[in-house]
Design a protein around this motif. Structure first.
Motif, short mmCIF file in Angstrom:
data_model
loop_
_atom_site.label_atom_id
_atom_site.label_comp_id
_atom_site.label_asym_id
_atom_site.label_seq_id
_atom_site.Cartn_x
_atom_site.Cartn_y
_atom_site.Cartn_z
N ASP A 154 0.82 -1.21 0.00
CA ASP A 154 0.00 0.00 0.00
C ASP A 154 0.85 1.26 0.00
O ASP A 154 0.35 2.34 -0.33
N ARG A 155 2.12 1.14 0.38
CA ARG A 155 3.00 2.31 0.46
C ARG A 155 4.08 2.31 -0.61
O ARG A 155 5.09 3.00 -0.50
N ALA A 156 3.86 1.53 -1.66
CA ALA A 156 4.84 1.46 -2.74
C ALA A 156 4.95 2.78 -3.49
O ALA A 156 5.92 3.01 -4.20
N GLN A 157 3.95 3.66 -3.35
CA GLN A 157 4.04 4.98 -3.97
C GLN A 157 5.06 5.86 -3.26
O GLN A 157 5.68 6.73 -3.87
N ASP A 158 5.24 5.64 -1.95
CA ASP A 158 6.07 6.53 -1.14
C ASP A 158 7.51 6.05 -1.01
O ASP A 158 8.43 6.86 -0.98
N VAL A 159 7.69 4.76 -0.90
CA VAL A 159 9.02 4.21 -0.62
C VAL A 159 9.32 3.10 -1.62
O VAL A 159 8.46 2.28 -1.92
N GLY A 160 10.55 3.10 -2.11
CA GLY A 160 10.95 2.11 -3.10
C GLY A 160 11.68 0.93 -2.50
O GLY A 160 12.24 1.00 -1.40
N LEU A 161 11.69 -0.15 -3.25
CA LEU A 161 12.35 -1.38 -2.86
C LEU A 161 13.02 -1.95 -4.11
O LEU A 161 12.40 -1.95 -5.19
N ALA A 162 14.27 -2.39 -3.99
CA ALA A 162 14.96 -2.90 -5.18
C ALA A 162 16.11 -3.80 -4.77
O ALA A 162 16.62 -3.73 -3.64
N GLU A 163 16.51 -4.65 -5.72
CA GLU A 163 17.67 -5.52 -5.52
C GLU A 163 18.86 -4.96 -6.31
O GLU A 163 18.72 -4.58 -7.47
N VAL A 164 20.04 -4.94 -5.67
CA VAL A 164 21.26 -4.52 -6.36
C VAL A 164 22.32 -5.60 -6.18
O VAL A 164 22.38 -6.28 -5.15
N LEU A 165 23.15 -5.74 -7.20
CA LEU A 165 24.19 -6.77 -7.23
C LEU A 165 25.56 -6.13 -7.05
O LEU A 165 25.88 -5.13 -7.72
N ILE A 166 26.39 -6.67 -6.15
CA ILE A 166 27.76 -6.19 -5.98
C ILE A 166 28.59 -6.72 -7.16
O ILE A 166 28.73 -7.94 -7.33
N VAL A 167 29.11 -5.84 -7.97
CA VAL A 167 29.81 -6.24 -9.19
C VAL A 167 31.27 -6.56 -8.88
O VAL A 167 31.82 -6.14 -7.85
N PRO A 168 31.93 -7.32 -9.77
CA PRO A 168 33.38 -7.56 -9.60
C PRO A 168 34.15 -6.24 -9.58
O PRO A 168 33.79 -5.29 -10.28
N ASP A 169 35.21 -6.20 -8.77
CA ASP A 169 36.05 -5.01 -8.61
C ASP A 169 35.30 -3.84 -7.98
O ASP A 169 35.75 -2.69 -8.06
#
Length: 610
Positions: A319-334
């Motif tokens: 219900d609060r996806a308009q206000d706050v975001g959620l995401a996955e990030v990958l730690i890249v080599p180097d």
């Protein structure tokens, strides 16, 4: 037939063939038409480019901007959510509700405006239902056109034929005289679209969406087991947290508690506020925290800091996806982050987002990650303001944005300005209904108000305008003037009188409809009505019958612009968003126009006898 007329008709046929083939973009064809008219001497430069100053072009551009304002403030999304709630998972129910709503609104305001407003709604609905927008965009445009048949003021052609009757000394049509035909057409249109939607080819993107649906907030919350660790804590007056910053308190180090968001009173309602390291706590804030502490430590923390637990429902996050975001990030080599802990990196201060989950080699790490050295290939689940997540997406030397939830498509960056957007829209509608202010000016006033209220900025406004549609309309307008200058229109009208003048009134109605629909392929429905209304009255006088059925058939035929994407601005508006080709409108629109022609020729004499 003069050489000039042959040239104009030939150019018209070439343009139609290029539209149908799809070899060139439609806006490119339209620009080539302008160039050809000027270079051939058929029209002057001023005449060929007159469309750029046409009020209807300005109106359409302004309506694109208003539609963008409704999207950015979340109004369009809310309307889409209401349609989805009412329709459930039924595409059929959605189609019926959509056409009824658009036709009802279009009966009292500009159908072009209604369709422009509903385009972002349909895009949102289609995405949530995992359907191709093309399945609903054409029903949207058809409903907009049908709305012109529901009331006298619904469309300019109705007012044109009414004025012609008044000029002849006759009583004009009543407000609802055209409504019976409009209601029958609407019912037929809904039924027809139930079948015709399957003629439109399902796009590859829809098939891909069905096979590989994007993950939502709820999916990420489930995969990272956030619901079991999240708590809502109200800050009581007198709490020692009040006035202190997040980074100064070091709550994760001392208590195993990570503050990932907070609810705060703004303008008489609570909104979700993303948390950064410099965020200060206030009395009556409600904290959203990620807990890795034991129950004993949590109870002690609540007592010391004067915090009160609040209910956390299952649908709280989505219900609060308009206000706050959620995401996955990958730690890249180097990556410069590899080998360091989140504490060492000061991740929240550095990126203004909080890490609430970590996956390593496919396995969820369920303990506290604050002091865990990061490794390349680690996947972090971050929470924060959508703008900050977008900025994090640009840090490609350290991380790669692996997955953004489906809710990103519905984010309304100016959702707090939704009441102002609704006010601007309502004011525009009111001004259009009064007839005291031109529609284009009413739309421009609404655009300026949306800018004043920060519903959208200038950059967003310019991006919102679908320029290919604008150029297409402008490029086709010179054909009307060229046909008039070269005598093409007069030639066609004289031919009509020669064919149907001595026959039955029903045959004349049929010929008037065919001619209006044919002319309407190349010029606006308003211009068609201006041209054909006097012909209808003259034909009635010559045949010794009432002019009412003849003028009414002109109005209905002028609104029945279903056959090509350039027949009406309403069709042009949905061309790009629906992913249609020229042939799609021909395939779906021609049979429906023929159906409406038969119904009109039968019904009009019943309503207004000869």
């Amino acid at each position: 037939m003069t050489k000039e007329l042959i040239w104009v008709i030939g150019l018209l046929l070439v343009a139609v063939l290029l539209f149908a083939s799809g070899r060139l973009r439609m806006d490119v064809v339209a620009l080539l038409v302008i160039v050809a008219f000027v270079l051939s001497g058929t029209l002057t430069l001023q005449e060929a480019t007159l469309g750029f100053s046409d009020p209807n072009v300005i109106l359409i551009a302004a309506l694109f901007v208003i539609g963008a304002g409704l999207v950015r403030t979340g109004v369009a999304i809310t309307m889409g959510d209401w349609l989805i709630k009412m329709a459930g998972s039924s595409e059929t129910r959605m189609l019926v509700l959509l056409m009824l709503t658009v036709a009802g609104l279009g009966a009292i305001m500009s159908s072009t405006g209604v369709v422009a407003i509903f385009i972002p709604v349909v895009l949102s609905v289609a995405a949530k239902m995992k359907r191709s927008p093309g399945r609903l965009m054409m029903p949207l445009s058809f409903a907009g056109l049908i709305s012109g048949m529901l009331t006298l003021v619904a469309t300019p052609p109705n007012l044109v034929v009414n004025s012609e009757l008044v000029r002849e000394g006759l009583k004009g049509f009543g407000f609802f005289d055209v409504t019976p035909i409009g209601l029958v057409t609407l019912v037929l249109g809904i039924g027809y679209m139930m079948i015709a939607r399957f003629w439109l080819v399902t796009s590859q993107s829809e098939s891909e969406a069905l096979r590989h649906p994007r993950r939502s907030w709820q999916d990420l919350i489930r995969d990272y087991k956030l619901s079991g660790r999240a708590r809502r804590l109200a800050v009581w007056p007198g709490s020692p947290l009040i006035g202190l910053r997040v980074d100064d308190l070091k709550l994760r180090e001392r208590y195993g508690i990570n503050v990932v968001g907070l609810e705060r009173w703004r303008k008489f309602r609570r909104v979700m506020v993303p948390v950064s390291g410099t965020t200060e706590f206030r009395a009556q804030d409600i904290l959203l925290v990620d807990i890795s502490a034991t129950d004993t430590d949590l109870r002690e923390f609540l007592r010391e800091q004067r915090l009160e637990p609040k209910i956390l429902r299952g649908d709280y996050f989505s219900d609060r996806a308009q206000d706050v975001g959620l995401a996955e990030v990958l730690i890249v080599p180097d990556s410069s982050l590899a080998g360091k802990t989140l504490r060492e990196i000061t991740f929240r201060t550095r990126y203004d987002t909080s890490v609430v989950g970590l996956r390593r080699r496919g396995q969820l790490y369920e303990d506290s990650v604050i002091d865990l050295p990061l490794e390349q290939g680690d996947i972090l689940l971050v929470i924060g303001d959508w703008k900050k997540i977008r900025l994090l997406q640009q840090q490609t030397h350290d991380v790669v944005m692996l997955n953004l939830p489906a809710e990103i498509d519905d984010v309304a960056p100016a959702h707090s300005q939704a009441p102002h957007a609704i006010f601007s829209l309502a004011l525009m509608v009111a001004m259009m209904l009064t007839d005291e202010i031109p529609n284009a000016i009413a739309a421009l006033i609404a655009c300026l108000l949306m800018g004043k209220f920060r519903c959208l900025d200038m950059e967003s406004a310019y991006r919102a305008i679908h320029w290919p549609s604008i150029i297409l309309i402008v490029g086709m307008m010179p054909f009307a003037l060229a046909l008039q200058k070269t005598g093409g229109v007069t030639l066609i009208v004289n031919g009509l009188m020669g064919i149907a003048g001595g026959r039955s009134p029903h045959m004349m109605l049929l010929c008037l409809f065919v001619l209006c629909a044919t002319i309407g392929l190349f010029i606006s429905n308003t211009a068609t009505a201006v041209l054909m209304a006097p012909i209808g009255v003259a034909a009635a006088h010559q045949m010794g019958v009432s002019p009412y059925p003849f003028t009414l058939i002109v109005a209905v035929a002028a609104s029945a612009a279903f056959m090509t994407p350039v027949s009406s601005p309403v069709n042009t508006l949905v061309l790009g968003p629906g992913g249609y080709k020229f042939s799609d409108f021909v395939m779906v629109g021609v049979p429906f126009t023929l159906l409406i022609m038969v119904v009109s020729v039968v019904m009009v004499p019943v309503l207004f006898p000869f």
